[in-house]
Design a protein around this motif. Structure first.
Motif, PDB file in Angstrom:
ATOM      1  N   SER A  16       0.840  -1.199   0.088  1.00 33.66           N
ATOM      2  CA  SER A  16       0.091   0.174  -0.173  1.00 33.66           C
ATOM      3  C   SER A  16       0.820   1.311  -0.096  1.00 33.66           C
ATOM      4  CB  SER A  16      -0.963   0.035   1.352  1.00 33.66           C
ATOM      5  OG  SER A  16      -1.779  -1.127   1.062  1.00 33.66           O
ATOM      6  N   ARG A  17       1.975   1.348   0.917  1.00 35.68           N
ATOM      7  CA  ARG A  17       2.895   2.339   0.843  1.00 35.68           C
ATOM      8  C   ARG A  17       3.407   2.507  -0.578  1.00 35.68           C
ATOM      9  NH1 ARG A  17       5.977   1.134   6.283  1.00 35.68           N
ATOM     10  NH2 ARG A  17       5.604  -0.877   5.329  1.00 35.68           N
ATOM     11  N   ALA A  18       3.867   1.314  -1.293  1.00 31.17           N
ATOM     12  CA  ALA A  18       4.551   1.620  -2.565  1.00 31.17           C
ATOM     13  C   ALA A  18       3.397   2.159  -3.390  1.00 31.17           C
ATOM     14  CB  ALA A  18       5.126   0.116  -2.938  1.00 31.17           C
ATOM     15  N   ASP A  19       2.226   1.610  -3.387  1.00 31.94           N
ATOM     16  CA  ASP A  19       1.302   2.071  -4.592  1.00 31.94           C
ATOM     17  C   ASP A  19       0.932   3.480  -4.284  1.00 31.94           C
ATOM     18  OD1 ASP A  19       0.869  -0.494  -5.298  1.00 31.94           O
ATOM     19  OD2 ASP A  19      -0.917  -1.088  -4.207  1.00 31.94           O
ATOM     20  N   LEU A  20       0.807   3.953  -2.827  1.00 34.74           N
ATOM     21  CA  LEU A  20       0.630   5.319  -2.615  1.00 34.74           C
ATOM     22  C   LEU A  20       1.780   6.373  -2.993  1.00 34.74           C
ATOM     23  CD1 LEU A  20      -1.079   7.662  -1.188  1.00 34.74           C
ATOM     24  CD2 LEU A  20       0.311   7.146   0.889  1.00 34.74           C
ATOM     25  N   LEU A  21       3.176   5.990  -2.884  1.00 31.46           N
ATOM     26  CA  LEU A  21       4.234   6.676  -3.352  1.00 31.46           C
ATOM     27  C   LEU A  21       4.261   6.783  -4.827  1.00 31.46           C
ATOM     28  CD1 LEU A  21       6.743   8.190  -2.663  1.00 31.46           C
ATOM     29  CD2 LEU A  21       8.029   5.719  -2.843  1.00 31.46           C
ATOM     30  N   THR A  22       3.911   5.675  -5.533  1.00 31.03           N
ATOM     31  CA  THR A  22       3.888   5.570  -6.881  1.00 31.03           C
ATOM     32  C   THR A  22       2.774   6.598  -7.552  1.00 31.03           C
ATOM     33  OG1 THR A  22       4.743   3.437  -7.242  1.00 31.03           O
ATOM     34  CG2 THR A  22       3.430   4.225  -9.042  1.00 31.03           C
ATOM     35  N   HIS A  23       1.623   6.663  -6.747  1.00 30.71           N
ATOM     36  CA  HIS A  23       0.521   7.327  -7.325  1.00 30.71           C
ATOM     37  C   HIS A  23       0.892   8.776  -7.065  1.00 30.71           C
ATOM     38  CE1 HIS A  23      -3.733   8.793  -7.962  1.00 30.71           C
ATOM     39  NE2 HIS A  23      -3.514   9.297  -6.613  1.00 30.71           N
ATOM     40  N   THR A  24       1.370   9.162  -5.846  1.00 31.91           N
ATOM     41  CA  THR A  24       1.901  10.453  -5.570  1.00 31.91           C
ATOM     42  C   THR A  24       2.716  11.080  -6.718  1.00 31.91           C
ATOM     43  OG1 THR A  24       1.388  10.135  -3.154  1.00 31.91           O
ATOM     44  CG2 THR A  24       2.708  12.154  -3.771  1.00 31.91           C
ATOM     45  N   ALA A  25       3.744  10.283  -6.818  1.00 33.52           N
ATOM     46  CA  ALA A  25       4.714  10.612  -7.801  1.00 33.52           C
ATOM     47  C   ALA A  25       4.065  10.868  -9.059  1.00 33.52           C
ATOM     48  CB  ALA A  25       5.945   9.368  -8.019  1.00 33.52           C
ATOM     49  N   ARG A  26       3.252  10.097  -9.474  1.00 30.73           N
ATOM     50  CA  ARG A  26       2.577  10.184 -10.988  1.00 30.73           C
ATOM     51  C   ARG A  26       1.738  11.371 -10.937  1.00 30.73           C
ATOM     52  NH1 ARG A  26       4.170   8.750 -15.071  1.00 30.73           N
ATOM     53  NH2 ARG A  26       3.932  10.974 -15.472  1.00 30.73           N
ATOM     54  N   THR A  27       1.003  11.838  -9.921  1.00 30.20           N
ATOM     55  CA  THR A  27       0.380  13.077  -9.570  1.00 30.20           C
ATOM     56  C   THR A  27       1.265  14.248  -9.715  1.00 30.20           C
ATOM     57  OG1 THR A  27      -1.348  11.788  -8.409  1.00 30.20           O
ATOM     58  CG2 THR A  27      -1.245  14.307  -8.008  1.00 30.20           C
ATOM     59  N   ILE A  28       2.277  14.294  -9.034  1.00 27.61           N
ATOM     60  CA  ILE A  28       3.190  15.507  -9.118  1.00 27.61           C
ATOM     61  C   ILE A  28       3.814  15.703 -10.558  1.00 27.61           C
ATOM     62  CG2 ILE A  28       5.529  16.152  -8.361  1.00 27.61           C
ATOM     63  CD1 ILE A  28       4.801  14.894  -5.675  1.00 27.61           C
ATOM     64  N   ASP A  30       2.314  14.616 -13.320  1.00 29.73           N
ATOM     65  CA  ASP A  30       1.139  15.231 -14.304  1.00 29.73           C
ATOM     66  C   ASP A  30       0.919  16.735 -13.853  1.00 29.73           C
ATOM     67  OD1 ASP A  30       0.994  12.712 -15.405  1.00 29.73           O
ATOM     68  OD2 ASP A  30      -0.699  12.047 -13.932  1.00 29.73           O
ATOM     69  N   GLU A  31       0.807  17.063 -12.674  1.00 27.97           N
ATOM     70  CA  GLU A  31       0.453  18.275 -12.323  1.00 27.97           C
ATOM     71  C   GLU A  31       1.311  19.430 -13.052  1.00 27.97           C
ATOM     72  OE1 GLU A  31       0.359  18.425  -8.161  1.00 27.97           O
ATOM     73  OE2 GLU A  31      -1.855  17.453  -8.114  1.00 27.97           O
ATOM     74  N   HIS A  32       2.704  18.986 -13.233  1.00 29.64           N
ATOM     75  CA  HIS A  32       3.573  19.732 -13.741  1.00 29.64           C
ATOM     76  C   HIS A  32       3.934  19.779 -15.343  1.00 29.64           C
ATOM     77  CE1 HIS A  32       4.303  20.367  -9.337  1.00 29.64           C
ATOM     78  NE2 HIS A  32       5.176  21.399  -9.835  1.00 29.64           N
ATOM     79  N   GLY A  33       2.866  18.851 -15.873  1.00 23.18           N
ATOM     80  CA  GLY A  33       3.169  18.502 -17.346  1.00 23.18           C
ATOM     81  C   GLY A  33       4.581  17.737 -17.674  1.00 23.18           C
ATOM     82  N   ILE A  34       4.776  17.013 -16.750  1.00 20.93           N
ATOM     83  CA  ILE A  34       6.029  16.092 -17.096  1.00 20.93           C
ATOM     84  C   ILE A  34       5.722  14.775 -17.439  1.00 20.93           C
ATOM     85  CG2 ILE A  34       8.233  15.126 -16.192  1.00 20.93           C
ATOM     86  CD1 ILE A  34       8.102  17.572 -14.146  1.00 20.93           C
TER      87      ILE A  34
END
Length: 102
Positions: A16-28, A30-34
């Motif tokens: 769950s922690r790994a999934d959360l970290l991956t999701h958070t990284a993807r969100t960041i 995406d939010e910055h258009g990277i």
């Protein structure tokens, strides 16, 4: 919507922690258009790596049988095992993590 209790329970599980970290990284990203992967893995041709000399002992230079014969019964230190196998403590730790001794 998860409550604080269910979030705490799910975060206690490593997946769950790994999934959360991956999701958070993807969100960041995406939010910055990277438009880049969250985790990068180089694609290297095996022929390029064949002659590569890396520092330290060969990870496969000590067999599981050698490791199991070296580890004493009862308490022991990683340094003792490494010295007996004529290798580094990092190598001994890696060996023990791959083939645990009872």
């Amino acid at each position: 919507m998860p409550n604080a209790s269910s979030t705490a329970i799910s975060l206690a599980h490593p997946a769950s922690r790994a999934d959360l970290l991956t999701h958070t990284a993807r969100t960041i990203l995406d939010e910055h258009g990277i438009d880049e992967p969250v985790q990068w893995t180089p694609q290297l041709d095996a022929a390029v790596l064949r002659g590569l000399r890396l520092p330290g002992p060969d990870p496969d230079s000590i067999t599981a049988a050698q490791l199991h014969q070296t580890v004493p019964g009862g308490a022991f230190s990683i340094a003792q095992v490494a010295q007996a196998l004529n290798t580094t403590t990092a190598h001994a730790i890696r060996l023990l993590s791959r083939t645990p001794v009872d």
